[in-house]
Design a protein around this motif. Structure first.
Motif, short mmCIF file in Angstrom:
data_model
loop_
_atom_site.label_atom_id
_atom_site.label_comp_id
_atom_site.label_asym_id
_atom_site.label_seq_id
_atom_site.Cartn_x
_atom_site.Cartn_y
_atom_site.Cartn_z
N MET A 137 0.79 -1.22 0.00
CA MET A 137 0.00 0.00 0.00
C MET A 137 0.82 1.28 0.00
O MET A 137 0.26 2.37 0.01
CB MET A 137 -0.92 0.01 1.21
CG MET A 137 -1.96 -1.09 1.14
SD MET A 137 -2.85 -1.19 2.68
CE MET A 137 -2.44 -2.85 3.15
N VAL A 138 2.15 1.18 -0.02
CA VAL A 138 2.95 2.40 0.04
C VAL A 138 2.87 3.17 -1.28
O VAL A 138 2.68 2.58 -2.34
CB VAL A 138 4.43 2.13 0.43
CG1 VAL A 138 4.52 1.52 1.82
CG2 VAL A 138 5.13 1.28 -0.59
N ASP A 139 2.98 4.48 -1.16
CA ASP A 139 2.93 5.36 -2.33
C ASP A 139 4.30 5.57 -2.96
O ASP A 139 4.41 5.76 -4.16
CB ASP A 139 2.36 6.73 -1.92
CG ASP A 139 0.98 6.63 -1.32
OD1 ASP A 139 0.09 6.07 -1.98
OD2 ASP A 139 0.79 7.11 -0.18
N VAL A 164 5.68 4.35 -6.30
CA VAL A 164 5.38 2.93 -6.51
C VAL A 164 4.19 2.87 -7.46
O VAL A 164 3.13 3.42 -7.18
CB VAL A 164 5.06 2.21 -5.19
CG1 VAL A 164 4.64 0.77 -5.43
CG2 VAL A 164 6.27 2.27 -4.26
N ARG A 165 4.37 2.23 -8.59
CA ARG A 165 3.34 2.13 -9.64
C ARG A 165 2.46 0.90 -9.47
O ARG A 165 1.37 0.84 -10.01
CB ARG A 165 3.97 2.10 -11.02
CG ARG A 165 4.80 3.31 -11.34
CD ARG A 165 3.88 4.45 -11.70
NE ARG A 165 4.67 5.56 -12.23
CZ ARG A 165 4.44 6.81 -11.93
NH1 ARG A 165 3.46 7.13 -11.12
NH2 ARG A 165 5.18 7.76 -12.44
N GLY A 166 2.95 -0.11 -8.78
CA GLY A 166 2.21 -1.35 -8.58
C GLY A 166 3.10 -2.38 -7.95
O GLY A 166 4.28 -2.13 -7.68
N HIS A 167 2.54 -3.54 -7.71
CA HIS A 167 3.34 -4.63 -7.15
C HIS A 167 2.79 -5.96 -7.63
O HIS A 167 1.65 -6.06 -8.07
CB HIS A 167 3.33 -4.58 -5.62
CG HIS A 167 2.04 -5.01 -5.01
ND1 HIS A 167 0.96 -4.17 -4.93
CD2 HIS A 167 1.66 -6.19 -4.48
CE1 HIS A 167 -0.05 -4.83 -4.36
NE2 HIS A 167 0.35 -6.05 -4.09
N LEU A 192 8.03 -4.51 -6.37
CA LEU A 192 7.39 -3.20 -6.47
C LEU A 192 7.86 -2.52 -7.74
O LEU A 192 9.07 -2.31 -7.92
CB LEU A 192 7.73 -2.35 -5.25
CG LEU A 192 7.36 -2.94 -3.88
CD1 LEU A 192 7.84 -2.03 -2.77
CD2 LEU A 192 5.89 -3.19 -3.78
N GLN A 193 6.92 -2.22 -8.64
CA GLN A 193 7.27 -1.51 -9.87
C GLN A 193 7.33 -0.01 -9.55
O GLN A 193 6.43 0.54 -8.93
CB GLN A 193 6.23 -1.76 -10.97
CG GLN A 193 6.21 -3.18 -11.46
CD GLN A 193 5.18 -4.03 -10.74
OE1 GLN A 193 4.28 -3.52 -10.12
NE2 GLN A 193 5.32 -5.33 -10.84
N LEU A 194 8.40 0.61 -10.02
CA LEU A 194 8.66 2.01 -9.67
C LEU A 194 8.53 2.93 -10.87
O LEU A 194 8.81 2.54 -12.00
CB LEU A 194 10.08 2.14 -9.11
CG LEU A 194 10.43 1.25 -7.92
CD1 LEU A 194 11.90 1.41 -7.56
CD2 LEU A 194 9.53 1.55 -6.73
N GLY A 195 8.14 4.16 -10.57
CA GLY A 195 8.19 5.22 -11.57
C GLY A 195 9.60 5.78 -11.60
O GLY A 195 10.52 5.19 -11.02
N PRO A 196 9.78 6.93 -12.21
CA PRO A 196 11.12 7.51 -12.33
C PRO A 196 11.75 7.82 -10.97
O PRO A 196 11.07 8.31 -10.07
CB PRO A 196 10.91 8.79 -13.12
CG PRO A 196 9.50 8.80 -13.55
CD PRO A 196 8.75 7.74 -12.83
#
Length: 174
Positions: free
Chosen positions: A42-44, A67-70, A95-99
């Protein structure tokens, strides 16, 4: 996505420059499920704490990413070049990350601290002068955890695994 004051931020340890390169290349961070904080899905944002292995950047937080998703994966699927690793079959959050973004100023630990994860907010991350100012404690931490306790039905991303896919399981504690 900009780092907002109410954002839930997980400060995660990056143990080596090799791991940091992996994070940058894959725009992802992996956490063994058995060691993951309960709020991991649930982290942003993730912020990254560099250990002594980083020499000039050691014991500091300099970067963060949305965090874009997991997803739930086995270690062998995340690191296929290590198929015989002792934990190859263990489940990991990926955890998929943005830039990646740089903090306005590096956040140092004036005293050496050993930790795996720290839960904080965007406001604390941007306003802190020292790593010791980041952890949520007492009422703040309870306020953040309340939604987990109040929710009677959660979707858990654990359970039946087949290959590299998984199913979501609904759990009703009451």
């Amino acid at each position: 996505m900009e780092l907002f004051p109410e954002a839930m931020v997980l400060v995660a340890v990056v143990r080596s420059p090799r791991d940091w390169r992996w994070i940058q290349t894959h725009q992802a961070y992996r956490i063994p499920v058995r060691y993951a904080p309960p709020l991991t899905p649930m982290v942003d944002f993730l912020a990254f704490y560099h250990t002594a292995a980083f020499e000039a950047e050691r014991w500091s937080v300099r970067h963060y990413a949305p965090v874009r998703g997991h997803e739930l994966v086995r270690r062998r699927d995340v690191l296929p070049e290590e198929p015989n690793h002792p934990r190859a079959e263990e489940l990991y959050y990926l955890l998929q990350l943005g830039p990646l973004r740089s903090l306005p100023h590096p956040l140092f630990s004036r005293r050496w601290r050993r930790f795996t994860f720290l839960l904080t907010t965007g406001e604390r991350l941007l306003g802190a002068q020292d790593l010791s100012e980041l952890p949520l404690e007492g009422a703040e931490r309870q306020l953040l955890l309340r939604p987990l306790r109040e929710t009677r039905s959660w979707l858990l991303d654990i359970g039946a695994m087949s290959g590299s896919s998984h199913r979501l399981i609904r759990w009703d504690p009451g």
